[in-house]
Design an enzyme around this catalytic site. Sequence first.
Site, PDB file in Angstrom:
ATOM      1  N   SER A  79       0.788  -1.348  -0.085  1.00  0.00           N
ATOM      2  CA  SER A  79      -0.168   0.056  -0.020  1.00  0.00           C
ATOM      3  C   SER A  79       0.838   1.048   0.100  1.00  0.00           C
ATOM      4  CB  SER A  79      -1.021   0.021   1.274  1.00  0.00           C
ATOM      5  OG  SER A  79      -1.471   1.182   1.560  1.00  0.00           O
ATOM      6  N   TYR A  92      -1.571  -0.570  10.253  1.00  0.00           N
ATOM      7  CA  TYR A  92      -1.673  -1.217   8.852  1.00  0.00           C
ATOM      8  C   TYR A  92      -0.393  -0.532   7.985  1.00  0.00           C
ATOM      9  CZ  TYR A  92      -3.429  -0.924   4.260  1.00  0.00           C
ATOM     10  OH  TYR A  92      -3.828  -1.310   2.879  1.00  0.00           O
TER      11      TYR A  92
END
Length: 118
Positions: A79, A92
């Site tokens: 990501s 995350y």
Amino acid sequence: MSRRDEVHQAVRRIEQELGPIDAAIFNAGINRPHSARNFDAKAVEQIVQTNLLSAVYGVEAVLPSMLERRSGLLVGVASVAAYRALPVAPAYGASKAALQYLFDSLRFSLEPKGIGVA
């Protein structure tokens, strides 16, 4: 994907029914927004388990066959959070950065053996 033994069982079942796995794409990802004010180690653990360790278990399961055949492709989907911190996604981002690092590192030893890593 977050239970090692179940990942290995699933890979064995796929290989028995369909043959060797040529490409494995690891795209699992969850997030539970939290900040320093409501930091929750249990949430961090769940995020790392899903976002990072599920890929580790998958690589461990598919890699022996790929090494034996000297072919295959491993893809880790990270990501933008792996490169740039987000205000309520510390776990995350950390898990995706670790995933990116893992696949970058694997590339050095696997590409000479015929296995692509992306």
